[in-house]
Design a protein around this motif. Structure first.
Motif, PDB file in Angstrom:
ATOM      1  N   VAL A  52      43.371  41.651  20.046  1.00 36.33           N
ATOM      2  CA  VAL A  52      44.462  42.249  19.273  1.00 36.33           C
ATOM      3  C   VAL A  52      45.028  41.225  18.287  1.00 36.33           C
ATOM      4  N   ALA A  53      45.237  39.999  18.744  1.00 34.30           N
ATOM      5  CA  ALA A  53      45.760  38.958  17.849  1.00 34.30           C
ATOM      6  C   ALA A  53      44.800  38.704  16.697  1.00 34.30           C
ATOM      7  N   GLU A  54      43.515  38.668  16.990  1.00 36.72           N
ATOM      8  CA  GLU A  54      42.505  38.457  15.949  1.00 36.72           C
ATOM      9  C   GLU A  54      42.541  39.578  14.911  1.00 36.72           C
ATOM     10  N   LEU A  55      42.579  40.810  15.373  1.00 38.58           N
ATOM     11  CA  LEU A  55      42.583  41.959  14.447  1.00 38.58           C
ATOM     12  C   LEU A  55      43.871  42.018  13.636  1.00 38.58           C
ATOM     13  N   ARG A  56      45.005  41.721  14.263  1.00 33.22           N
ATOM     14  CA  ARG A  56      46.283  41.763  13.533  1.00 33.22           C
ATOM     15  C   ARG A  56      46.328  40.660  12.476  1.00 33.22           C
ATOM     16  N   ASP A  57      45.757  39.496  12.793  1.00 34.37           N
ATOM     17  CA  ASP A  57      45.745  38.386  11.837  1.00 34.37           C
ATOM     18  C   ASP A  57      44.819  38.667  10.649  1.00 34.37           C
ATOM     19  N   ARG A  58      43.722  39.359  10.920  1.00 34.85           N
ATOM     20  CA  ARG A  58      42.749  39.643   9.864  1.00 34.85           C
ATOM     21  C   ARG A  58      43.189  40.778   8.941  1.00 34.85           C
ATOM     22  N   GLY A  59      44.017  41.653   9.469  1.00 37.39           N
ATOM     23  CA  GLY A  59      44.513  42.750   8.642  1.00 37.39           C
ATOM     24  C   GLY A  59      43.486  43.838   8.438  1.00 37.39           C
ATOM     25  N   PRO A  60      43.656  44.646   7.397  1.00 36.66           N
ATOM     26  CA  PRO A  60      42.823  45.840   7.190  1.00 36.66           C
ATOM     27  C   PRO A  60      41.394  45.558   6.748  1.00 36.66           C
TER      28      PRO A  60
END
Length: 62
Positions: A52-60
């Motif tokens: 989740v942290a990885e996806l939120r940091d990477r954005g859309p």
């Protein structure tokens, strides 16, 4: 299935799958913070938190 280990007590798999679908659909950092229930035979919490942290940091752009 997201490729997470199943833990004796972990995050609700349906909730995690739905949230990750939201993030990968482009919600990124604008998505509300996750609040997963702890259930028996759920996804490993540390693995989910890291993803989740990885996806939120990477954005859309995921």
């Amino acid at each position: 299935m997201q490729g997470f280990d199943i833990a004796r007590r972990g995050y609700d798999r349906d909730q995690v799958d739905a949230y990750l679908a939201l993030l990968t659909a482009g919600a990124g950092p604008d998505a509300p913070p996750p609040a997963f229930d702890i259930v028996r035979r759920g996804y490993d919490r540390a693995q989910v938190d890291a993803r989740v942290a990885e996806l939120r940091d990477r954005g859309p752009d995921v």
